[in-house]
Design a protein around this motif. Structure first.
Motif, PDB file in Angstrom:
ATOM      1  N   MET A  11     126.829   8.582  32.436  1.00  0.00           N
ATOM      2  CA  MET A  11     124.883   8.517  32.245  1.00  0.00           C
ATOM      3  C   MET A  11     124.887   7.321  32.144  1.00  0.00           C
ATOM      4  SD  MET A  11     123.650  10.262  28.293  1.00  0.00           S
ATOM      5  CE  MET A  11     122.421   9.196  29.259  1.00  0.00           C
ATOM      6  N   ASP A  12     123.514   6.398  32.430  1.00  0.00           N
ATOM      7  CA  ASP A  12     123.534   5.693  32.672  1.00  0.00           C
ATOM      8  C   ASP A  12     122.145   5.295  30.887  1.00  0.00           C
ATOM      9  OD1 ASP A  12     124.841   4.804  34.358  1.00  0.00           O
ATOM     10  OD2 ASP A  12     123.610   4.177  36.190  1.00  0.00           O
TER      11      ASP A  12
ATOM     12  N   GLY B 183     121.018  13.355  20.008  1.00  0.00           N
ATOM     13  CA  GLY B 183     121.690  14.525  20.639  1.00  0.00           C
ATOM     14  C   GLY B 183     121.883  13.666  22.385  1.00  0.00           C
ATOM     15  N   THR B 184     121.861  12.164  22.712  1.00  0.00           N
ATOM     16  CA  THR B 184     122.083  12.107  23.477  1.00  0.00           C
ATOM     17  C   THR B 184     124.122  11.671  23.443  1.00  0.00           C
ATOM     18  OG1 THR B 184     120.324  10.868  23.648  1.00  0.00           O
ATOM     19  CG2 THR B 184     121.874   9.617  24.779  1.00  0.00           C
TER      20      THR B 184
ATOM     21  N   GLY C 160     128.094   6.827  10.830  1.00  0.00           N
ATOM     22  CA  GLY C 160     127.681   8.198  11.221  1.00  0.00           C
ATOM     23  C   GLY C 160     126.589   8.634  12.089  1.00  0.00           C
ATOM     24  N   TYR C 161     126.893   7.110  12.915  1.00  0.00           N
ATOM     25  CA  TYR C 161     125.380   7.173  13.567  1.00  0.00           C
ATOM     26  C   TYR C 161     126.074   7.953  15.402  1.00  0.00           C
ATOM     27  CZ  TYR C 161     124.066   3.156  11.436  1.00  0.00           C
ATOM     28  OH  TYR C 161     123.561   2.438  10.514  1.00  0.00           O
ATOM     29  N   VAL C 162     126.883   8.616  15.204  1.00  0.00           N
ATOM     30  CA  VAL C 162     127.360   9.261  15.799  1.00  0.00           C
ATOM     31  C   VAL C 162     128.610  10.022  16.266  1.00  0.00           C
ATOM     32  CG1 VAL C 162     127.151   7.779  18.450  1.00  0.00           C
ATOM     33  CG2 VAL C 162     129.775   8.122  17.198  1.00  0.00           C
ATOM     34  N   GLU C 163     129.141  11.173  16.787  1.00  0.00           N
ATOM     35  CA  GLU C 163     129.992  12.354  16.148  1.00  0.00           C
ATOM     36  C   GLU C 163     130.705  12.682  17.897  1.00  0.00           C
ATOM     37  OE1 GLU C 163     128.238  16.026  14.885  1.00  0.00           O
ATOM     38  OE2 GLU C 163     126.487  16.199  16.704  1.00  0.00           O
ATOM     39  N   THR C 164     131.532  12.670  17.768  1.00  0.00           N
ATOM     40  CA  THR C 164     132.263  13.115  19.165  1.00  0.00           C
ATOM     41  C   THR C 164     132.927  14.765  18.987  1.00  0.00           C
ATOM     42  OG1 THR C 164     134.631  12.651  17.556  1.00  0.00           O
ATOM     43  CG2 THR C 164     133.439  11.084  18.974  1.00  0.00           C
ATOM     44  N   ALA C 165     132.892  15.056  19.772  1.00  0.00           N
ATOM     45  CA  ALA C 165     133.565  17.033  20.623  1.00  0.00           C
ATOM     46  C   ALA C 165     134.771  16.627  21.365  1.00  0.00           C
ATOM     47  CB  ALA C 165     132.445  17.053  20.611  1.00  0.00           C
ATOM     48  N   VAL C 166     136.067  16.888  21.046  1.00  0.00           N
ATOM     49  CA  VAL C 166     136.836  17.345  21.852  1.00  0.00           C
ATOM     50  C   VAL C 166     136.650  17.940  23.118  1.00  0.00           C
ATOM     51  CG1 VAL C 166     138.552  17.965  22.100  1.00  0.00           C
ATOM     52  CG2 VAL C 166     137.778  16.752  19.918  1.00  0.00           C
TER      53      VAL C 166
ATOM     54  N   THR D  47     131.026  11.779  23.417  1.00  0.00           N
ATOM     55  CA  THR D  47     130.182  11.516  22.097  1.00  0.00           C
ATOM     56  C   THR D  47     129.250  11.576  22.240  1.00  0.00           C
ATOM     57  OG1 THR D  47     132.249   9.424  22.025  1.00  0.00           O
ATOM     58  CG2 THR D  47     130.309   9.267  20.814  1.00  0.00           C
ATOM     59  N   PHE D  48     128.249  11.649  21.173  1.00  0.00           N
ATOM     60  CA  PHE D  48     126.925  12.415  21.507  1.00  0.00           C
ATOM     61  C   PHE D  48     126.072  11.512  19.537  1.00  0.00           C
ATOM     62  CE2 PHE D  48     129.207  15.176  22.861  1.00  0.00           C
ATOM     63  CZ  PHE D  48     128.443  15.941  23.998  1.00  0.00           C
TER      64      PHE D  48
END
Length: 501
Positions: free
Chosen positions: A1-2, A37-38, A68-74, A78-79
């Motif tokens: 996404m842009d 959630g972005t 702690g600004y983002v989180e990753t999901a395998v 990155t969200f």
């Protein structure tokens, strides 16, 4: 996404690209442009977007993750985390960038016109209602200050039909709506000429009509066209504050014209521009006699002056025949007639118009083209044209006049309870009533405060006064039901009784 972030600004502050990217992303997260959630772009995509290496992107992402600004999901990416989890921090990352240069830029100074606008904006902000017993005002507020004018019943049905037909016009490939002239829809300008000719005695050609986004845009543009710095401009006292602001912002010096029970008192003013509301003076409601209208027209001829006639709610009259507007009596082509549909149709229909002398038509059209090169509300303009041409507008005005007359009679009858408080200006038209306070100014302030605690408000006419005058009030009644008016006036009486104990 842009995504779009302030990377170019950040790179000017931070030497390393990964730091610039980190701060640009962090700013977007904190200000909400990158919402909770972005999903952030992959490191490959973001590197391509901003012309940096994938390694720099990865390092910026790692810093955001550590903070702690983002989180990753395998396997998903990155969200941005929930905003409620973001807390101010003074981490080691901030320590790395604490030495980044601080840039403070003084914004360019506003023009004189801009400074006047900002000053008037500050002065017009309402003050807080200190000392009001808010706990006592739990009952629904009844406001005689203002209300939404809406279409109902047959009028609403006819308007929906006209809007649907206008929408079909707009869809036609060769539709004139696609290339409508800047001064407005031809059908509507023609319909306006027919309407004012029949109801107000004004003979005008559609080329003399310029449509704008409400009457205040018309008045503001005319002020900018006709007023030079320090020009003396004659305004009624009291008058609509929007006119006063437009004149002042354009550099004009207000010359006060006093009123009596018949409206403006003609004088040999040293001015070349007069604003006047002869059909129903705003706010006192006086209808200017014919002799005074003729006197004003003679003044304009002798001075080589323009008259701007604001005929803001002449459509609603309960009794008697309206005297011809100045524009209908004008033989020297010196009167600019301003009208609007926000009162006669519905509040959100922001369409106003001017009927101009030939010498000003091109000038106002040029000014309109500068600010608003495409006609405003083209669909609504064509719909209103159809509404008027089919006779629906006249039928609507008849229905509304009957309804407003009935409401005014109720209001007038109930207000007799308060005859000991106010001196009422009698009127046979319009959507509000004006009254002058009979007692001490301090008691008027006490009553307004007490009335608020009883759940009723009205408009303080001090907002309209150019010079200090006796306390006065405007009660707008057209939007209220009979029950609401009776209840509101009862509350006002109770408020007065409470401060007299």
């Amino acid at each position: 996404m842009d995504i779009t972030i302030a990377y170019q600004r950040a790179i000017q502050l931070y030497h390393h690209k990964y730091l610039a990217l980190y701060h640009a992303l962090r700013e977007g997260i904190l200000n909400g442009s990158l919402a909770s959630g972005t999903r952030l772009p992959s490191s490959r995509d973001l590197a391509v977007m901003y012309g940096i290496s994938r390694g720099s992107v990865a390092e910026a992402y790692d810093m955001l993750l550590a903070e702690g600004y983002v989180e990753t999901a395998v396997g998903r990416g990155t969200f941005v985390i929930e905003q409620t989890a973001l807390l101010p921090n003074t981490s080691s990352i901030d320590k790395q960038t604490r030495q980044a240069p601080s840039v403070k830029q003084t914004p360019p100074a506003l023009s004189t016109w801009g400074q006047r606008i900002m000053q008037m904006e500050r002065e017009s902000r309402p003050s807080s209602a200190s000392g009001v017993n808010e706990d006592a005002a739990q009952q629904p507020l009844i406001s005689f200050q203002a209300g939404e004018v809406v279409l109902e019943g047959n009028s609403l049905t006819a308007w929906k039909s006209a809007t649907a037909a206008a929408g079909k016009d707009l869809q036609k490939p060769s539709s004139a709506l696609m290339t409508a002239p800047v001064n407005g829809d031809e059908w509507l300008r023609e319909a306006i000429c027919q309407h004012v000719g029949r109801t107000r005695g004004i003979m005008a050609h559609p080329d003399q009509v310029v449509l704008c986004s409400g009457s205040m845009e018309v008045i503001t543009l005319l002020c900018q066209l006709l007023i030079n710095e320090q020009d003396p401009i004659v305004l009624e006292n009291p008058c609509y504050p929007g006119i006063h602001r437009a004149v002042t912002a354009s550099g004009g010096q207000v010359q006060v014209a006093e009123l009596d029970q018949q409206g403006i008192i003609p004088q040999d003013w040293d001015s070349r521009l007069l604003f006047v509301t002869p059909g129903r003076q705003f706010p006192i409601g006086a209808v200017l006699p014919l002799a005074r209208r003729q006197h004003i027209l003679q003044w304009a001829v002798s001075r080589g002056a323009w008259i701007i006639e604001d005929d803001y709610d002449s459509e609603f009259r309960w009794a008697g025949r309206p005297i011809e507007p100045l524009k209908a009596l004008d033989r020297a082509d010196c009167v600019i007639y301003v009208g609007s549909f926000s009162k006669s149709m519905f509040s959100s229909l922001r369409l106003g118009y001017a009927i101009l002398p030939a010498a000003l038509t091109q000038a106002l059209t040029a000014a309109k083209r500068l600010y608003d090169p495409l006609p405003p509300a083209r669909l609504e303009q064509r719909a209103l044209a159809r509404f008027m041409i089919r006779g629906d507008f006249v039928r609507h005005l008849r229905r509304m006049t009957r309804m407003y007359r009935s409401r005014y009679e109720v209001f007038q009858r109930e207000m007799q309870q308060l005859s000991r408080l106010f001196h009422w200006h009698q009127t046979d038209c319009g959507l509000h009533a004006y009254a002058v306070w009979k007692h001490e100014p301090a008691q008027y302030q006490q009553l307004m405060q007490a009335a608020r605690s009883f759940g009723v408000t009205w408009r303080d006419a001090a907002d309209y006064q150019l010079t200090p005058g006796p306390p006065s009030a405007c009660f707008i009644f057209a939007h209220l039901t009979e029950h609401q008016m009776i209840e509101g006036i009862n509350r006002l009486r109770q408020a007065w009784d409470s401060i007299k104990k």
